[in-house]
Design a protein around this motif. Structure first.
Motif, PDB file in Angstrom:
ATOM      1  N   LYS A  58       0.828  -1.199   0.000  1.00 40.28           N
ATOM      2  CA  LYS A  58       0.000   0.000   0.000  1.00 40.28           C
ATOM      3  C   LYS A  58       0.868   1.256   0.000  1.00 40.28           C
ATOM      4  CE  LYS A  58      -4.008   1.819   2.499  1.00 40.28           C
ATOM      5  NZ  LYS A  58      -4.918   1.565   3.618  1.00 40.28           N
ATOM      6  N   VAL A  59       1.892   1.277   0.839  1.00 42.68           N
ATOM      7  CA  VAL A  59       2.780   2.440   0.911  1.00 42.68           C
ATOM      8  C   VAL A  59       3.556   2.598  -0.395  1.00 42.68           C
ATOM      9  CG1 VAL A  59       4.887   3.298   2.028  1.00 42.68           C
ATOM     10  CG2 VAL A  59       2.965   2.496   3.417  1.00 42.68           C
ATOM     11  N   ARG A  60       4.085   1.515  -0.909  1.00 48.99           N
ATOM     12  CA  ARG A  60       4.838   1.566  -2.165  1.00 48.99           C
ATOM     13  C   ARG A  60       3.958   2.109  -3.292  1.00 48.99           C
ATOM     14  NH1 ARG A  60       5.059  -0.649  -6.681  1.00 48.99           N
ATOM     15  NH2 ARG A  60       3.538  -2.242  -6.184  1.00 48.99           N
ATOM     16  N   PHE A  61       2.733   1.613  -3.377  1.00 46.91           N
ATOM     17  CA  PHE A  61       1.801   2.041  -4.410  1.00 46.91           C
ATOM     18  C   PHE A  61       1.462   3.529  -4.265  1.00 46.91           C
ATOM     19  CE2 PHE A  61      -2.535   2.478  -6.156  1.00 46.91           C
ATOM     20  CZ  PHE A  61      -2.279   2.072  -7.455  1.00 46.91           C
ATOM     21  N   ARG A  62       1.189   3.968  -3.022  1.00 48.46           N
ATOM     22  CA  ARG A  62       0.883   5.382  -2.782  1.00 48.46           C
ATOM     23  C   ARG A  62       2.022   6.278  -3.256  1.00 48.46           C
ATOM     24  NH1 ARG A  62      -1.406   5.691   3.350  1.00 48.46           N
ATOM     25  NH2 ARG A  62      -3.547   5.087   2.907  1.00 48.46           N
ATOM     26  N   HIS A  63       3.233   5.907  -2.883  1.00 51.53           N
ATOM     27  CA  HIS A  63       4.379   6.735  -3.270  1.00 51.53           C
ATOM     28  C   HIS A  63       4.564   6.766  -4.788  1.00 51.53           C
ATOM     29  CE1 HIS A  63       6.294   8.011   0.522  1.00 51.53           C
ATOM     30  NE2 HIS A  63       5.613   7.000   1.012  1.00 51.53           N
ATOM     31  N   GLN A  64       4.387   5.629  -5.446  1.00 44.84           N
ATOM     32  CA  GLN A  64       4.525   5.598  -6.900  1.00 44.84           C
ATOM     33  C   GLN A  64       3.440   6.430  -7.575  1.00 44.84           C
ATOM     34  OE1 GLN A  64       4.713   1.382  -7.759  1.00 44.84           O
ATOM     35  NE2 GLN A  64       6.941   1.385  -7.604  1.00 44.84           N
ATOM     36  N   MET A  65       2.239   6.371  -7.071  1.00 41.69           N
ATOM     37  CA  MET A  65       1.148   7.166  -7.634  1.00 41.69           C
ATOM     38  C   MET A  65       1.424   8.654  -7.444  1.00 41.69           C
ATOM     39  SD  MET A  65      -1.142   5.146  -8.977  1.00 41.69           S
ATOM     40  CE  MET A  65      -2.655   6.062  -9.033  1.00 41.69           C
ATOM     41  N   MET A  66       1.910   9.034  -6.281  1.00 41.85           N
ATOM     42  CA  MET A  66       2.188  10.449  -6.027  1.00 41.85           C
ATOM     43  C   MET A  66       3.322  10.948  -6.907  1.00 41.85           C
ATOM     44  SD  MET A  66       1.455  10.609  -1.873  1.00 41.85           S
ATOM     45  CE  MET A  66       3.100  11.043  -1.542  1.00 41.85           C
ATOM     46  N   LEU A  67       4.346  10.137  -7.107  1.00 45.32           N
ATOM     47  CA  LEU A  67       5.460  10.536  -7.967  1.00 45.32           C
ATOM     48  C   LEU A  67       5.023  10.723  -9.416  1.00 45.32           C
ATOM     49  CD1 LEU A  67       8.421   8.359  -6.644  1.00 45.32           C
ATOM     50  CD2 LEU A  67       8.160  10.838  -6.477  1.00 45.32           C
ATOM     51  N   SER A  68       4.082   9.904  -9.844  1.00 47.08           N
ATOM     52  CA  SER A  68       3.626  10.015 -11.231  1.00 47.08           C
ATOM     53  C   SER A  68       2.542  11.073 -11.402  1.00 47.08           C
ATOM     54  CB  SER A  68       3.113   8.650 -11.714  1.00 47.08           C
ATOM     55  OG  SER A  68       1.917   8.303 -11.030  1.00 47.08           O
ATOM     56  N   GLY A  69       2.094  11.665 -10.293  1.00 52.97           N
ATOM     57  CA  GLY A  69       1.092  12.717 -10.362  1.00 52.97           C
ATOM     58  C   GLY A  69      -0.323  12.202 -10.508  1.00 52.97           C
ATOM     59  N   GLN A  70      -0.523  10.907 -10.354  1.00 51.01           N
ATOM     60  CA  GLN A  70      -1.862  10.329 -10.483  1.00 51.01           C
ATOM     61  C   GLN A  70      -2.611  10.444  -9.162  1.00 51.01           C
ATOM     62  OE1 GLN A  70      -1.880   6.390 -12.229  1.00 51.01           O
ATOM     63  NE2 GLN A  70       0.097   6.790 -13.188  1.00 51.01           N
ATOM     64  N   ARG A  71      -3.911  10.425  -9.259  1.00 51.63           N
ATOM     65  CA  ARG A  71      -4.761  10.420  -8.072  1.00 51.63           C
ATOM     66  C   ARG A  71      -4.820   9.005  -7.519  1.00 51.63           C
ATOM     67  NH1 ARG A  71      -8.893  14.647  -7.436  1.00 51.63           N
ATOM     68  NH2 ARG A  71      -9.790  13.054  -6.106  1.00 51.63           N
ATOM     69  N   LEU A  72      -4.902   8.935  -6.219  1.00 49.62           N
ATOM     70  CA  LEU A  72      -5.019   7.622  -5.575  1.00 49.62           C
ATOM     71  C   LEU A  72      -6.438   7.083  -5.739  1.00 49.62           C
ATOM     72  CD1 LEU A  72      -3.228   8.218  -2.158  1.00 49.62           C
ATOM     73  CD2 LEU A  72      -2.373   6.913  -4.086  1.00 49.62           C
ATOM     74  N   PRO A  73      -6.566   5.795  -6.002  1.00 47.90           N
ATOM     75  CA  PRO A  73      -7.920   5.204  -6.007  1.00 47.90           C
ATOM     76  C   PRO A  73      -8.538   5.385  -4.626  1.00 47.90           C
ATOM     77  CG  PRO A  73      -6.273   3.640  -6.807  1.00 47.90           C
ATOM     78  CD  PRO A  73      -5.534   4.807  -6.287  1.00 47.90           C
ATOM     79  N   SER A  74      -9.835   5.561  -4.559  1.00 48.14           N
ATOM     80  CA  SER A  74     -10.497   5.804  -3.286  1.00 48.14           C
ATOM     81  C   SER A  74     -10.270   4.677  -2.289  1.00 48.14           C
ATOM     82  CB  SER A  74     -12.002   6.022  -3.486  1.00 48.14           C
ATOM     83  OG  SER A  74     -12.576   4.866  -4.061  1.00 48.14           O
ATOM     84  N   THR A  75     -10.022   3.473  -2.745  1.00 50.08           N
ATOM     85  CA  THR A  75      -9.771   2.351  -1.840  1.00 50.08           C
ATOM     86  C   THR A  75      -8.434   2.471  -1.146  1.00 50.08           C
ATOM     87  OG1 THR A  75      -8.870   1.043  -3.642  1.00 50.08           O
ATOM     88  CG2 THR A  75     -11.220   0.739  -3.116  1.00 50.08           C
ATOM     89  N   LEU A  76      -7.498   3.271  -1.663  1.00 49.57           N
ATOM     90  CA  LEU A  76      -6.193   3.433  -1.030  1.00 49.57           C
ATOM     91  C   LEU A  76      -5.987   4.820  -0.460  1.00 49.57           C
ATOM     92  CD1 LEU A  76      -3.783   1.595  -3.465  1.00 49.57           C
ATOM     93  CD2 LEU A  76      -4.535   0.864  -1.215  1.00 49.57           C
ATOM     94  N   ALA A  77      -6.934   5.685  -0.592  1.00 49.88           N
ATOM     95  CA  ALA A  77      -6.757   7.072  -0.155  1.00 49.88           C
ATOM     96  C   ALA A  77      -6.729   7.187   1.363  1.00 49.88           C
ATOM     97  CB  ALA A  77      -7.853   7.942  -0.720  1.00 49.88           C
ATOM     98  N   ASP A  78      -7.360   6.265   2.075  1.00 51.34           N
ATOM     99  CA  ASP A  78      -7.361   6.377   3.532  1.00 51.34           C
ATOM    100  C   ASP A  78      -6.392   5.439   4.176  1.00 51.34           C
ATOM    101  OD1 ASP A  78      -8.637   3.919   3.246  1.00 51.34           O
ATOM    102  OD2 ASP A  78     -10.610   4.741   3.622  1.00 51.34           O
TER     103      ASP A  78
END
Length: 169
Positions: A149-169
């Motif tokens: 979850k943390v790895r995915f969040r960081h990769q999404m933030m680096l690419s400028g993409q929005r987090l899916p709502s299932t991972l936002a919290d």
């Protein structure tokens, strides 16, 4: 006497897993225990980078509503109190006893967040997170999910993409 101090005193008296040092140093057990686990993952790969240390301070400040000075005082207390593996085990037990399931998962994610600050999970960090997950009453998969979850969040933030709502919290 503040209610938290009274609860810690009762917990220390009746529960051998409770961290005596938290009571002796007038620090809430949950702050000391969670902080100790976060510090352990910080040093586990043998290389403490500034970005990891700053993230530790940020996470403790936000999670427990502490000022930067209070976080630094807590870290000083942790250095004095947690000097060997036996005490770290007691810290895990205190987290298990004082945190609900959601808070324990949050702590695993905080550990993973600190470990990922250098963009990699070192084998020792992965092992610690999975061991803590098991000791907190979860299976190893909870540790792996926290890291993913943390790895995915960081990769999404680096690419400028929005987090899916299932991972936002």
């Amino acid at each position: 006497m503040p209610i938290r101090r009274l609860k810690d005193m009762i917990h220390n008296f009746f529960t051998p897993d409770a961290d005596r040092e938290a009571f002796d140093h007038d620090v809430p057990t949950i702050h000391l225990a969670a902080g100790a686990l976060l510090c352990e993952v910080l040093v586990k790969d043998g290389d403490v980078e500034d970005v990891e240390y700053e993230r530790l301070i940020d996470l403790l400040a936000v999670r427990f509503g502490l000022s930067t000075k209070e976080v630094r005082d807590l870290l000083d207390t942790i250095r004095v109190c947690v000097d060997h593996e036996d005490k770290l085990g007691r810290m895990i037990n205190s987290v298990r006893d004082n945190f609900n399931d959601e808070e324990r998962v949050e702590l695993l994610e905080m550990m993973a967040d600190i470990a990922w600050q250098d963009s990699d999970f070192h084998a020792m960090e992965r092992a610690l997170i999975c061991t803590v997950a098991e000791r907190l009453g979860f299976d190893v998969a909870h540790g792996h999910r926290a890291m993913e979850k943390v790895r995915f969040r960081h990769q999404m933030m680096l690419s400028g993409q929005r987090l899916p709502s299932t991972l936002a919290d």
